[in-house]
Design an enzyme around this catalytic site. Structure first.
Site, short mmCIF file in Angstrom:
data_model
loop_
_atom_site.label_atom_id
_atom_site.label_comp_id
_atom_site.label_asym_id
_atom_site.label_seq_id
_atom_site.Cartn_x
_atom_site.Cartn_y
_atom_site.Cartn_z
N CYS A 113 0.06 3.80 2.70
CA CYS A 113 0.51 3.26 4.00
C CYS A 113 1.99 3.57 4.21
O CYS A 113 2.41 3.93 5.32
CB CYS A 113 0.30 1.75 4.08
N CYS A 131 0.84 -1.21 0.00
CA CYS A 131 0.00 0.00 0.00
C CYS A 131 0.87 1.26 0.00
O CYS A 131 1.54 1.55 0.99
CB CYS A 131 -0.91 -0.06 1.23
#
Length: 106
Positions: free
Chosen positions: A34, A31
């Protein structure tokens, strides 16, 4: 540097017993957002040490915990107080905005 707990099924419930509020960062290695939020969470762990416990939960490895908290997209930051959700932050945001959201729950 403040200690950040890597949560899993065997240690997650112990976090719910913490006296301090707990910030759980739900993330995954693939991600991009993230990876943008992760160093900010690390800085916040240092800055709010003694006021906040910080934990990270890899949703790929801990799908049961993510499902338990209804995490549908990542990054999601959940703040728990007394074992109950006090605030939820979804998506990447700049550090000042993230701190503002966290402070609301402290």
């Amino acid at each position: 540097m403040a200690a950040i707990t890597e949560v899993n099924a065997s240690n997650f419930d112990s976090l719910l017993q913490e006296q301090l509020p707990v910030l759980v960062d739900f993330w995954a290695p693939w991600c991009g957002p993230c990876r943008m939020v992760s160093p900010i969470v690390d800085q916040i762990a240092d800055e709010l040490a003694g006021r906040l416990v910080v934990a990270k939960c890899n949703v790929d490895e801990n799908q049961d915990i993510a499902m338990r908290y209804g995490v549908m997209s990542i990054p999601t930051l959940v703040i728990l107080k007394g074992g109950a959700e006090a605030n939820r932050i979804v998506g990447a945001m700049p550090k000042p905005k993230l701190l503002e959201e966290i402070e609301k729950a402290l």
